[in-house]
Design an enzyme around this catalytic site. Structure first.
Site, mmCIF file in Angstrom:
data_model
loop_
_atom_site.group_PDB
_atom_site.id
_atom_site.type_symbol
_atom_site.label_atom_id
_atom_site.label_comp_id
_atom_site.label_asym_id
_atom_site.label_seq_id
_atom_site.Cartn_x
_atom_site.Cartn_y
_atom_site.Cartn_z
ATOM 1 N N GLU A 1 1.597 -0.704 -5.111
ATOM 2 C CA GLU A 1 0.454 0.311 -5.227
ATOM 3 C C GLU A 1 1.050 1.547 -5.151
ATOM 4 O O GLU A 1 1.596 2.257 -4.325
ATOM 5 C CB GLU A 1 -0.695 0.323 -4.115
ATOM 6 C CG GLU A 1 -1.768 1.496 -4.612
ATOM 7 C CD GLU A 1 -2.521 2.143 -3.330
ATOM 8 O OE1 GLU A 1 -3.504 2.588 -3.502
ATOM 9 O OE2 GLU A 1 -1.686 2.055 -2.212
ATOM 10 N N ASP B 1 0.861 -1.086 -0.013
ATOM 11 C CA ASP B 1 0.075 -0.172 0.061
ATOM 12 C C ASP B 1 0.943 1.232 0.045
ATOM 13 O O ASP B 1 1.909 1.536 0.762
ATOM 14 C CB ASP B 1 -0.902 -0.210 1.223
ATOM 15 C CG ASP B 1 -2.077 1.048 1.319
ATOM 16 O OD1 ASP B 1 -2.787 1.119 0.433
ATOM 17 O OD2 ASP B 1 -1.910 1.800 2.135
#
Length: 588
Positions: free
Chosen positions: A311, A244
């Site tokens: 990401e 993330d």
């Protein structure tokens, strides 16, 4: 539509080399290592994203859980995917749906136990499915033990140095240390609730919600801790990690003021201006790559070809590809493709650029159209500007044309499934699930909605629990308890059981194309563009497959060809492809 395909004599253009549910079928450096041999599973995998709280609820408390996921694994194996990626299920106060982690080594009771995870993982592996877990390294929850220790410790202490605490501006430190704004709206700084016991209270940085303090990744203790977290889950047998906010861990020295807005991605996919993607001092700093080189060394010590996917909302593609050099991560999400408008020339440009940039570092390209952070592409393709990216849709917003959006979502399958590289599907995508565009404000839970006072509608509309059975309570999500977000009645017609075995359903279209993609090895193939009679038509070859997609508003002529493998079932005049339609032919 003819059962023939066009002859092989067309001149190629832009050739780019590249490397349990009883009711549902269950059948940076100069001395970088050489580019690895092409053959690792992740280079061509189809990976299905599960948002655990919205997938399946086994204990009937309104929240999806790990046993619910376990029960639906046969459905995913029958769908034809290679791996599943689980959004966070770690212990958390759920201020940001689990992306505020309080304990990286435990399962939140909402989702089950570590034993539930181990059982689910074993079942997935027995079905031939790999499992990727979501790692959230940019920030922790404010309920994390480290942050509680930081608040109980004085400025300059080792406990505070794990996070980004700074003295405020002004005579009494009453102003934030700089002018950064949170991705979720409002200032990116909150004053520490320490009662001023050591003098003027410091401020802590949070690029996201105020309950998600950012870690200081320049501290060796932080780096060592996360390498230990990686080993904890690798020892349990996980096959990889989705990382993330991978581009946000390192902030520029001195934390300089910046007048931009710290967004994950700009709304205008066509803009070249500095719209917040990787341009600020909080994004894409060069030092971040040393972290991932260390992580790669950890993963490489394990058997089984473990992987990481970044990401990273980073532009241009060449900058993004620095994250997937041979000694760093294995993949990075291709958000330029997600953001591409419904336009043949634009999509082709993104595809070509993506493949060339990935090939330059020996990495696979990846293709993604929806996820838990974006309005579903079925809705985006049904807007007046098809493919635009609003930050949520509510009842007062422009309402998508649901039927048009679904047609286009089905058509784009014939393009994405034919592309070389890895493919990501977001849960419900295989059902053609639309965005829930009428959620009332009272039920919305996205912190972006709260922090902006509703100015940003947020991501709840793409996170609504899945419909499994139109005739069951809560559409089969559980045994009748109210789901954490309400399902619209329109979801009934998209339920998996109702699509099961229906030849032209969106579910069966996904199964058919995924089966053909695997049979013909398209993920490990090569893309070759073929001249098309209409500018709105994209025609490509990959191995024995020729794909044609009409992104225009009128029917377009199909060149003559051979064997029709699959269409989306829409009626057409022989030799013509209707608008918003795709087709696959066999060319050998």
């Amino acid at each position: 539509m003819p059962d023939d395909t066009m002859p092989r004599g067309d001149v190629p253009q832009g050739e780019v080399p590249h490397g349990e549910v009883p009711t549902i079928r269950d059948a940076g450096s100069a001395d970088r290592p050489a580019v690895p041999a092409r053959g690792a599973w992740w280079r061509s995998a189809v990976i299905y994203q599960i948002y655990p709280r919205s997938f399946a609820d086994a204990n009937n408390d309104g929240m999806g859980d790990l046993p619910g996921i376990r029960g639906r694994l046969p459905y995913l194996a029958a769908l034809g995917v290679d791996a599943v990626w689980l959004s966070p299920f770690f212990r958390s106060p759920q201020a940001d749906a689990g992306y505020d982690v309080a304990d990286y080594r435990d399962v939140d009771p909402l989702f089950g136990t570590l034993a539930d995870f181990d059982t689910m993982l074993a079942d997935a592996h027995a079905l031939g499915l790999r499992v990727i877990v979501d790692l959230v390294p940019n920030h922790t929850s404010d309920a994390h033990e480290w942050f509680r220790e930081a608040l109980a410790s004085p400025p300059g202490s080792p406990e505070r140095r794990r996070y980004i605490f700074r003295d405020g501006r002004g005579p009494e430190g009453e102003e934030p240390p700089n002018n950064w704004q949170s991705v979720f709206g409002g200032p990116a700084w909150t004053r520490a609730p320490d009662g001023g016991r050591w003098g003027p209270s410091q401020w802590f940085l949070h690029l996201f919600d105020g309950r998600q303090p950012d870690l200081d990744w320049r501290q060796p203790e932080v780096r060592a801790e996360f390498e230990a977290v990686l080993r904890f889950w690798l020892d349990r047998g996980v096959d990889g990690f989705r990382v993330d906010v991978a581009h946000g861990l390192i902030k520029a020295e001195g934390l300089p003021d910046w007048d931009g807005q710290a967004t994950m991605v700009g709304e205008d996919a066509d803009a070249d201006r500095a719209d917040g993607i990787n341009y600020g001092p909080m994004w894409d700093q060069d030092e971040v790559h040393a972290i991932y080189r260390d992580w790669r060394r950890v993963l490489d010590r394990y058997e089984g070809d473990r992987m990481m996917v970044a990401e990273a909302w980073v532009r241009p593609s060449e900058r993004l590809m620095r994250y997937v050099r041979p000694d760093e991560m294995h993949q990075a999400f291709n958000f330029d493709f997600l953001l591409a408008r419904w336009d043949g020339a634009a999509m082709r440009q993104v595809i070509d650029h993506s493949l060339r940039a990935a090939d330059a570092v020996g990495a696979p390209a990846s293709w993604v159209l929806s996820n838990h952070d974006t309005v579903r592409h079925t809705a985006r393709y049904g807007l007046a500007v098809p493919g635009a990216r609003p930050k949520g849709i509510d009842a007062a917003s422009e309402q998508p044309d649901e039927a048009l959006g679904l047609r286009r979502a089905r058509a784009i399958l014939f393009l994405t499934m034919a592309l070389p590289g890895a493919l990501y599907l977001y849960q419900g995508e295989e059902l053609g699930l639309p965005e829930h565009t009428a959620l009332p404000a009272a039920v919305r839970q996205d912190p972006a909605f709260r922090r902006t006072g509703g100015a940003e509608i947020g991501r709840d509309g793409c996170r609504v629990p899945l419909p499994w059975d139109a005739d069951a309570p809560t559409l089969g999500f559980n045994q009748g308890a109210a789901p954490w977000l309400p399902q619209p009645d329109s979801f009934r017609r998209y339920a998996a059981r109702q699509q099961e075995g229906v030849a032209e359903s969106t579910l069966e279209l996904h199964r058919a194309l995924l089966g053909l993609r695997r049979e013909h090895g398209l993920g490990a193939g090569r893309l070759r563009w073929i001249s098309a009679p209409e500018a709105s038509m994209l025609v490509l070859e990959n191995g024995a497959i020729r794909a044609a997609v009409n992104l225009g508003r009128e029917a377009a002529a199909l060149p003559p060809g051979r064997e029709l493998l699959r269409s989306d079932g829409r009626k057409a005049e022989p030799g013509w492809l209707p608008p918003d339609t795709g087709v696959w032919f066999r060319i050998t």
